[in-house]
Enzyme design. Structure first.
Site, PDB file in Angstrom:
ATOM      1  N   GLY A   5       0.825  -1.212   0.000  1.00  0.00           N
ATOM      2  CA  GLY A   5       0.000   0.000   0.000  1.00  0.00           C
ATOM      3  C   GLY A   5       0.855   1.257   0.000  1.00  0.00           C
ATOM      4  O   GLY A   5       2.084   1.191  -0.129  1.00  0.00           O
TER       5      GLY A   5
ATOM      6  N   ASP B 260       0.507  -8.828   1.704  1.00  0.00           N
ATOM      7  CA  ASP B 260      -0.580  -7.962   1.222  1.00  0.00           C
ATOM      8  C   ASP B 260      -1.561  -8.806   0.402  1.00  0.00           C
ATOM      9  O   ASP B 260      -1.149  -9.746  -0.274  1.00  0.00           O
ATOM     10  CB  ASP B 260       0.001  -6.860   0.316  1.00  0.00           C
ATOM     11  CG  ASP B 260      -0.867  -5.608   0.318  1.00  0.00           C
ATOM     12  OD1 ASP B 260      -0.413  -4.561   0.792  1.00  0.00           O
ATOM     13  OD2 ASP B 260      -2.019  -5.677  -0.172  1.00  0.00           O
ATOM     14  N   ASN B 261      -2.847  -8.480   0.482  1.00  0.00           N
ATOM     15  CA  ASN B 261      -3.822  -9.185  -0.364  1.00  0.00           C
ATOM     16  C   ASN B 261      -4.215  -8.329  -1.578  1.00  0.00           C
ATOM     17  O   ASN B 261      -5.143  -8.678  -2.298  1.00  0.00           O
ATOM     18  CB  ASN B 261      -5.073  -9.589   0.437  1.00  0.00           C
ATOM     19  CG  ASN B 261      -5.909  -8.391   0.844  1.00  0.00           C
ATOM     20  OD1 ASN B 261      -5.467  -7.253   0.725  1.00  0.00           O
ATOM     21  ND2 ASN B 261      -7.117  -8.645   1.331  1.00  0.00           N
TER      22      ASN B 261
ATOM     23  N   ASN C  19      -4.549 -12.108  14.642  1.00  0.00           N
ATOM     24  CA  ASN C  19      -3.576 -13.005  14.004  1.00  0.00           C
ATOM     25  C   ASN C  19      -2.144 -12.503  14.149  1.00  0.00           C
ATOM     26  O   ASN C  19      -1.218 -13.276  14.416  1.00  0.00           O
ATOM     27  CB  ASN C  19      -3.926 -13.215  12.529  1.00  0.00           C
ATOM     28  CG  ASN C  19      -5.161 -14.087  12.373  1.00  0.00           C
ATOM     29  OD1 ASN C  19      -5.368 -15.021  13.165  1.00  0.00           O
ATOM     30  ND2 ASN C  19      -5.999 -13.792  11.394  1.00  0.00           N
TER      31      ASN C  19
ATOM     32  N   GLY D 145      -1.018 -12.813  17.740  1.00  0.00           N
ATOM     33  CA  GLY D 145      -0.747 -14.234  18.015  1.00  0.00           C
ATOM     34  C   GLY D 145       0.619 -14.627  17.463  1.00  0.00           C
ATOM     35  O   GLY D 145       1.403 -15.327  18.126  1.00  0.00           O
TER      36      GLY D 145
ATOM     37  N   LYS E 128       3.309 -13.110  19.603  1.00  0.00           N
ATOM     38  CA  LYS E 128       3.435 -13.847  20.866  1.00  0.00           C
ATOM     39  C   LYS E 128       4.262 -15.122  20.654  1.00  0.00           C
ATOM     40  O   LYS E 128       5.166 -15.423  21.426  1.00  0.00           O
ATOM     41  CB  LYS E 128       2.033 -14.188  21.372  1.00  0.00           C
ATOM     42  CG  LYS E 128       2.003 -14.919  22.671  1.00  0.00           C
ATOM     43  CD  LYS E 128       0.566 -15.043  23.167  1.00  0.00           C
ATOM     44  CE  LYS E 128       0.476 -16.077  24.252  1.00  0.00           C
ATOM     45  NZ  LYS E 128      -0.396 -17.195  23.917  1.00  0.00           N
TER      46      LYS E 128
ATOM     47  N   TYR F   8     -14.377   1.267  10.250  1.00  0.00           N
ATOM     48  CA  TYR F   8     -12.957   1.622  10.335  1.00  0.00           C
ATOM     49  C   TYR F   8     -12.616   2.099  11.747  1.00  0.00           C
ATOM     50  O   TYR F   8     -11.701   1.576  12.385  1.00  0.00           O
ATOM     51  CB  TYR F   8     -12.679   2.716   9.306  1.00  0.00           C
ATOM     52  CG  TYR F   8     -11.239   3.155   9.197  1.00  0.00           C
ATOM     53  CD1 TYR F   8     -10.280   2.341   8.579  1.00  0.00           C
ATOM     54  CD2 TYR F   8     -10.824   4.391   9.695  1.00  0.00           C
ATOM     55  CE1 TYR F   8      -8.963   2.752   8.455  1.00  0.00           C
ATOM     56  CE2 TYR F   8      -9.508   4.809   9.572  1.00  0.00           C
ATOM     57  CZ  TYR F   8      -8.580   3.989   8.953  1.00  0.00           C
ATOM     58  OH  TYR F   8      -7.275   4.403   8.827  1.00  0.00           O
TER      59      TYR F   8
ATOM     60  N   TYR G  16      -2.933  -7.682  25.048  1.00  0.00           N
ATOM     61  CA  TYR G  16      -1.766  -8.569  24.851  1.00  0.00           C
ATOM     62  C   TYR G  16      -0.570  -8.060  25.654  1.00  0.00           C
ATOM     63  O   TYR G  16       0.235  -8.860  26.139  1.00  0.00           O
ATOM     64  CB  TYR G  16      -1.406  -8.693  23.363  1.00  0.00           C
ATOM     65  CG  TYR G  16      -2.086  -9.869  22.697  1.00  0.00           C
ATOM     66  CD1 TYR G  16      -3.416  -9.808  22.304  1.00  0.00           C
ATOM     67  CD2 TYR G  16      -1.391 -11.058  22.483  1.00  0.00           C
ATOM     68  CE1 TYR G  16      -4.046 -10.893  21.704  1.00  0.00           C
ATOM     69  CE2 TYR G  16      -2.014 -12.152  21.880  1.00  0.00           C
ATOM     70  CZ  TYR G  16      -3.336 -12.061  21.501  1.00  0.00           C
ATOM     71  OH  TYR G  16      -3.947 -13.139  20.917  1.00  0.00           O
TER      72      TYR G  16
ATOM     73  N   THR H 211      -2.001  11.570   6.089  1.00  0.00           N
ATOM     74  CA  THR H 211      -0.676  11.576   5.466  1.00  0.00           C
ATOM     75  C   THR H 211      -0.828  11.461   3.951  1.00  0.00           C
ATOM     76  O   THR H 211      -1.765  10.826   3.465  1.00  0.00           O
ATOM     77  CB  THR H 211       0.155  10.403   6.030  1.00  0.00           C
ATOM     78  OG1 THR H 211       0.239  10.573   7.450  1.00  0.00           O
ATOM     79  CG2 THR H 211       1.550  10.365   5.454  1.00  0.00           C
TER      80      THR H 211
HETATM   81  P1  NAD Z   1      -3.500   1.738   1.665  1.00  0.00           P
HETATM   82  O1  NAD Z   1      -4.905   1.425   1.380  1.00  0.00           O
HETATM   83  O2  NAD Z   1      -2.667   2.354   0.579  1.00  0.00           O
HETATM   84  O3  NAD Z   1      -2.722   0.463   2.192  1.00  0.00           O
HETATM   85  C1  NAD Z   1      -3.317  -0.577   2.900  1.00  0.00           C
HETATM   86  C2  NAD Z   1      -2.713  -1.881   2.427  1.00  0.00           C
HETATM   87  O4  NAD Z   1      -3.289  -2.960   3.163  1.00  0.00           O
HETATM   88  C3  NAD Z   1      -3.014  -2.165   0.944  1.00  0.00           C
HETATM   89  O5  NAD Z   1      -1.830  -2.570   0.300  1.00  0.00           O
HETATM   90  C4  NAD Z   1      -4.046  -3.275   0.990  1.00  0.00           C
HETATM   91  O6  NAD Z   1      -4.040  -4.080  -0.164  1.00  0.00           O
HETATM   92  C5  NAD Z   1      -3.623  -4.012   2.248  1.00  0.00           C
HETATM   93  N1  NAD Z   1      -4.712  -4.804   2.850  1.00  0.00           N
HETATM   94  C6  NAD Z   1      -5.992  -4.416   3.089  1.00  0.00           C
HETATM   95  N2  NAD Z   1      -6.680  -5.426   3.650  1.00  0.00           N
HETATM   96  C7  NAD Z   1      -5.800  -6.464   3.793  1.00  0.00           C
HETATM   97  C8  NAD Z   1      -5.918  -7.780   4.300  1.00  0.00           C
HETATM   98  N3  NAD Z   1      -7.080  -8.242   4.803  1.00  0.00           N
HETATM   99  N4  NAD Z   1      -4.824  -8.584   4.269  1.00  0.00           N
HETATM  100  C9  NAD Z   1      -3.653  -8.144   3.748  1.00  0.00           C
HETATM  101  N5  NAD Z   1      -3.483  -6.908   3.244  1.00  0.00           N
HETATM  102  C10 NAD Z   1      -4.558  -6.069   3.277  1.00  0.00           C
HETATM  103  O7  NAD Z   1      -3.499   2.696   2.959  1.00  0.00           O
HETATM  104  P2  NAD Z   1      -2.304   3.465   3.680  1.00  0.00           P
HETATM  105  O8  NAD Z   1      -2.589   4.921   3.606  1.00  0.00           O
HETATM  106  O9  NAD Z   1      -0.997   2.951   3.225  1.00  0.00           O
HETATM  107  O10 NAD Z   1      -2.564   3.027   5.195  1.00  0.00           O
HETATM  108  C11 NAD Z   1      -1.777   2.022   5.825  1.00  0.00           C
HETATM  109  C12 NAD Z   1      -2.206   1.881   7.277  1.00  0.00           C
HETATM  110  O11 NAD Z   1      -2.062   3.130   7.962  1.00  0.00           O
HETATM  111  C13 NAD Z   1      -3.667   1.472   7.446  1.00  0.00           C
HETATM  112  O12 NAD Z   1      -3.768   0.554   8.509  1.00  0.00           O
HETATM  113  C14 NAD Z   1      -4.367   2.763   7.812  1.00  0.00           C
HETATM  114  O13 NAD Z   1      -5.486   2.543   8.607  1.00  0.00           O
HETATM  115  C15 NAD Z   1      -3.273   3.501   8.574  1.00  0.00           C
HETATM  116  N6  NAD Z   1      -3.482   4.971   8.503  1.00  0.00           N
HETATM  117  C16 NAD Z   1      -3.179   5.667   7.370  1.00  0.00           C
HETATM  118  C17 NAD Z   1      -3.401   7.036   7.329  1.00  0.00           C
HETATM  119  C18 NAD Z   1      -3.057   7.863   6.115  1.00  0.00           C
HETATM  120  O14 NAD Z   1      -3.314   9.071   6.118  1.00  0.00           O
HETATM  121  N7  NAD Z   1      -2.442   7.331   5.079  1.00  0.00           N
HETATM  122  C19 NAD Z   1      -3.966   7.686   8.433  1.00  0.00           C
HETATM  123  C20 NAD Z   1      -4.298   6.923   9.546  1.00  0.00           C
HETATM  124  C21 NAD Z   1      -4.034   5.565   9.583  1.00  0.00           C
END
Ligand code: NAD
Ligand code: UDP
Length: 313
Positions: free
Chosen positions: A11, A32-33, A98, A101, A104, A144, A158, A174
């Site tokens: 991501g 990543d999925n 997961n 876990g 841990k 979310y 945990y 960001t």
């Molecule tokens: P993004 O959507 O670009 O990246 C998320 C990644 O997670 C993607 O590559 C997606 O394919 C992967 N993903 C989603 N579900 C999945 C699953 N079940 N199994 C495996 N992979 C999975 O978003 P991002 O901006 O890079 O955000 C990354 C993390 O940071 C997230 O957890 C988000 O909540 C957190 N976050 C981001 C921001 C921001 O402003 N960018 C702000 C607050 C929190």
């Protein structure tokens, strides 16, 4: 040299983090999925022998041997996380279970990408980590917000129950290169619209505010936090405290792209927070961290990246 797992590594933030960890001489396993992530984000890393990519959904158990885990897997854009809200909650909650876990079993240190959304539509401004938030539990953003809140609960249980080494970061908005052009978040939307000469879609009257952090600053904060002493568990706010209205952002993007696009006003989405600004006192004191990149400079870099995408269309 450590072996480090990054979930959500294809991501926006995850791919920057993988790059940064590889530069630090570590071995990186990216999981990543591809729900919102893209191969193009990590294509340059695939040829490195210290980088491994696994297609896997964190809702299912994972068996790998690692020293550290950065748990980033979860769609972050409201458009994407609301598309399949049940899957969003599963990813946050089952994903956290997961990964905790796994941590841990292998005694790994584990970092959670939490969010400013745990503060909901805040009644305290700016938001310190001690604020418990003002969150709608049954709204469109709840999958979310509440998923991330439950993940935080799991991390702290945990810690208390299994003495895990945890690091919980609350990330504020960001932006930067490698954002998905159809991501739906405000910075990517406005830049793509400006570059393509389409109307700039301001939701509501544009007076709602956000504080925008450039990706390089944020990733620096992640690594500092992970490398800090075990007693610093967080939550720690990471974000840029300089606040802008959405209208100000639209005007900046139009100016920097020299676009002829005009601003149009669309309805405000449900439960859209009115204002958001991190109190980063903890990060400054404990991590000696503060963001360095000004919004205009970060936007210029991001515009350069999106220009290449538009040119390749
Ligand atoms: P993004 O959507 O670009 O990246 C998320 C990644 O997670 C993607 O590559 C997606 O394919 C992967 N993903 C989603 N579900 C999945 C699953 N079940 N199994 C495996 N992979 C999975 O978003 P991002 O901006 O890079 O955000 C990354 C993390 O940071 C997230 O957890 C988000 O909540 C957190 N976050 C981001 C921001 C921001 O402003 N960018 C702000 C607050 C929190
Ligand atoms: N927004 C907007 N136009 C867009 C996309 C978003 O005005 O095309 C607004 C949105 O309503 C919110 C802010 O910009 O007030 C930030 O939205 P984003 O989806 O980037 O992230 P959020 O902070 O809401 O999770």
């Amino acid at each position: 040299m450590k072996r480090i797992l990054v979930t959500g590594g294809a991501g926006f933030l995850g791919s920057h983090l993988c790059e940064r960890l590889l530069r630090g001489g570590h071995e990186v396993i990216c999981v990543d999925n591809f729900y919102t992530g893209r191969r193009s984000n990590i294509i340059n890393l695939l040829k490195k022998s210290s980088f491994e990519m696994m297609r896997h959904d964190v809702c299912f158990p994972l068996y790998v041997e690692v020293d550290e885990i950065y748990n980033l897997a979860c769609p972050a854009s409201p458009v994407h996380y609301q598309f399949d809200p049940v899957q969003t909650t599963k990813t946050s909650v089952h994903g956290a279970i997961n990964m905790l876990g796994l941590a841990k079993r292998v005694k790994a240190k584990i970092f959670q990408a939490s969010t400013s959304e745990v503060y909901g539509d805040p009644r305290v401004h700016p938001q310190p980590e001690t604020y418990w938030g003002h969150v709608n539990p049954i709204g469109y953003r709840s999958c979310y917000d509440e998923g991330k809140r439950c993940a935080e609960t799991l991390f702290f249980d945990y810690l208390r129950q299994h003495k895990l080494r945890i690091k919980v970061a609350r990330i504020f908005n960001t932006y930067g290169p490698k954002m998905h052009p159809n991501d739906g978040r405000v910075v990517s939307n406005f830049i793509m619209q400006a570059l393509e000469g389409k109307p700039i879609t301001v939701y509501g009257d544009g007076n709602q505010s956000r504080s925008f952090c450039y990706v390089d600053d944020l990733i620096d904060g992640f690594v500092r936090f992970m490398n800090s002493g075990d007693e610093l568990t967080g939550p720690v706010n990471l974000g840029n405290p300089v606040e802008f209205t959405i209208l100000e952002l639209a005007e900046k993007v139009i100016k920097l792209t020299r676009s002829k696009s005009r601003i149009i006003y669309n309805p405000l989405p449900y439960d859209d927070p009115v204002q958001r600004q991190p109190d980063i006192t903890t990060a400054k004191k404990e991590l000696k961290w503060r963001p360095k990149v000004q919004l205009e400079d970060g936007l210029k870099e991001t515009i350069r990246y999106f220009k290449k995408i538009v040119a390749a269309k």
